[in-house]
Scaffold this motif. Structure first.
Motif, PDB file in Angstrom:
ATOM      1  N   TYR A 103       0.821  -1.090  -0.009  1.00  0.00           N
ATOM      2  CA  TYR A 103       0.140  -0.140  -0.110  1.00  0.00           C
ATOM      3  C   TYR A 103       1.017   1.341  -0.081  1.00  0.00           C
ATOM      4  CZ  TYR A 103      -3.637  -3.358   1.321  1.00  0.00           C
ATOM      5  OH  TYR A 103      -4.625  -4.214   1.175  1.00  0.00           O
TER       6      TYR A 103
ATOM      7  N   GLU B 291      -6.090   5.153   1.529  1.00  0.00           N
ATOM      8  CA  GLU B 291      -7.407   5.034   2.103  1.00  0.00           C
ATOM      9  C   GLU B 291      -8.209   3.802   1.817  1.00  0.00           C
ATOM     10  OE1 GLU B 291      -9.812   8.671   1.026  1.00  0.00           O
ATOM     11  OE2 GLU B 291     -11.267   7.263   0.228  1.00  0.00           O
ATOM     12  N   ILE B 292      -8.808   3.517   3.096  1.00  0.00           N
ATOM     13  CA  ILE B 292      -9.546   2.275   3.136  1.00  0.00           C
ATOM     14  C   ILE B 292     -11.107   2.714   3.560  1.00  0.00           C
ATOM     15  CG2 ILE B 292      -8.746   1.416   5.189  1.00  0.00           C
ATOM     16  CD1 ILE B 292      -8.981  -1.227   3.960  1.00  0.00           C
TER      17      ILE B 292
ATOM     18  N   SER C 259     -14.403   0.493   4.788  1.00  0.00           N
ATOM     19  CA  SER C 259     -14.903  -0.815   5.176  1.00  0.00           C
ATOM     20  C   SER C 259     -15.896  -0.636   6.471  1.00  0.00           C
ATOM     21  CB  SER C 259     -13.668  -1.578   6.106  1.00  0.00           C
ATOM     22  OG  SER C 259     -14.170  -2.775   6.555  1.00  0.00           O
TER      23      SER C 259
ATOM     24  N   THR D  72     -14.202   5.014   6.975  1.00  0.00           N
ATOM     25  CA  THR D  72     -12.824   5.258   6.090  1.00  0.00           C
ATOM     26  C   THR D  72     -11.506   5.822   6.961  1.00  0.00           C
ATOM     27  OG1 THR D  72     -14.279   6.017   4.450  1.00  0.00           O
ATOM     28  CG2 THR D  72     -12.129   6.544   4.185  1.00  0.00           C
TER      29      THR D  72
ATOM     30  N   ILE E 238      -4.346   2.971   9.579  1.00  0.00           N
ATOM     31  CA  ILE E 238      -4.703   1.825   9.012  1.00  0.00           C
ATOM     32  C   ILE E 238      -3.799   0.620   9.788  1.00  0.00           C
ATOM     33  CG2 ILE E 238      -4.909   0.279   6.938  1.00  0.00           C
ATOM     34  CD1 ILE E 238      -5.567   3.183   5.676  1.00  0.00           C
TER      35      ILE E 238
ATOM     36  N   GLU F 262     -12.148  -7.437  -1.905  1.00  0.00           N
ATOM     37  CA  GLU F 262     -11.623  -6.106  -1.585  1.00  0.00           C
ATOM     38  C   GLU F 262     -11.348  -5.612  -3.038  1.00  0.00           C
ATOM     39  OE1 GLU F 262     -10.014  -4.968   1.247  1.00  0.00           O
ATOM     40  OE2 GLU F 262     -10.455  -6.818   2.641  1.00  0.00           O
TER      41      GLU F 262
ATOM     42  N   LEU G 273      -9.308  -2.925  -4.945  1.00  0.00           N
ATOM     43  CA  LEU G 273      -8.074  -2.309  -4.836  1.00  0.00           C
ATOM     44  C   LEU G 273      -7.495  -1.353  -5.879  1.00  0.00           C
ATOM     45  CD1 LEU G 273      -6.257  -5.553  -3.441  1.00  0.00           C
ATOM     46  CD2 LEU G 273      -7.377  -3.679  -2.000  1.00  0.00           C
TER      47      LEU G 273
ATOM     48  N   ARG H 194      -6.022   3.142  -2.824  1.00  0.00           N
ATOM     49  CA  ARG H 194      -7.347   3.269  -2.314  1.00  0.00           C
ATOM     50  C   ARG H 194      -7.940   1.730  -2.479  1.00  0.00           C
ATOM     51  NH1 ARG H 194     -10.115   6.245  -6.238  1.00  0.00           N
ATOM     52  NH2 ARG H 194      -9.106   8.241  -4.953  1.00  0.00           N
ATOM     53  N   ALA H 195      -8.772   1.474  -1.154  1.00  0.00           N
ATOM     54  CA  ALA H 195      -9.150   0.198  -1.084  1.00  0.00           C
ATOM     55  C   ALA H 195     -10.644   0.216  -0.476  1.00  0.00           C
ATOM     56  CB  ALA H 195      -8.376  -0.807   0.117  1.00  0.00           C
TER      57      ALA H 195
ATOM     58  N   ALA I  70     -13.453  -2.582   1.152  1.00  0.00           N
ATOM     59  CA  ALA I  70     -13.847  -3.821   1.387  1.00  0.00           C
ATOM     60  C   ALA I  70     -15.404  -4.077   1.684  1.00  0.00           C
ATOM     61  CB  ALA I  70     -13.160  -4.156   3.083  1.00  0.00           C
TER      62      ALA I  70
END
Length: 161
Positions: free
Chosen positions: A72, A77-78, A80, A93, A100, A142, A144, A154-155, A157
């Motif tokens: 990553y 940014e993720i 979920s 987020t 993270i 996921e 990605l 950016r991810a 989930a």
């Protein structure tokens, strides 16, 4: 950090990317050859997607957080639904490796038996979607999004109900 760098070198070699240096784009242009691509014409090869997904699942199964985070970008940014629950973040987020890392440390501590089983990989423009089954039998995906350096920036989930 040296272990992670060594692992990334092995990962690049396994994925057919040997000889690339950090910061060199790993995507192909639509011609299908591995060479630097311009932002407007990025595609991901099937080989890269398969190799990345295999390595990503293996990294999660190892529970080596440094290894997981090595895929990553620093400011990724993720999003979920798990972030809402574990981090009490209503937006779901988080941004940046430090935030993270804290989230994933909690998640891994709560699930010491965590195991992913790869189900499918979907390939898009600058993106892949990894579909997998988790330890509890719950299906997940996921999404990605990669930058030109081959790092996820950016991810998102998604989990089965």
């Amino acid at each position: 950090m040296r272990i992670v760098e060594s692992h990334l070198a092995s990962y690049y070699r396994l994925c057919g990317l040997a000889g690339l240096s950090a910061g060199e784009p790993v995507f192909s242009q639509s011609s299908g050859s591995l060479k630097p691509a311009v932002k407007s014409d990025l595609t991901i090869t099937n080989d890269f997607a398969q190799c990345f997904a295999d390595e990503w699942v293996d990294a999660w199964n190892s529970q080596d957080l440094d290894r997981i985070l090595s895929y990553y970008a620093e400011d990724f940014e993720i999003a979920s639904p798990e972030i809402v629950e574990l981090m009490a973040e209503p937006s779901g987020t988080l941004r940046g490796k430090d935030a993270i890392r804290a989230y994933w440390e909690i998640a891994l501590d709560r699930r010491p038996d965590l195991r992913f089983r790869l189900l499918d990989i979907l390939v898009g423009v600058e993106t892949i979607c990894i579909s997998y089954e988790s330890t509890s039998g719950r299906n997940a995906a996921e999404w990605l999004h990669f930058n030109a350096d081959g790092k996820v920036f950016r991810a998102m989930a998604h989990y089965s109900p």
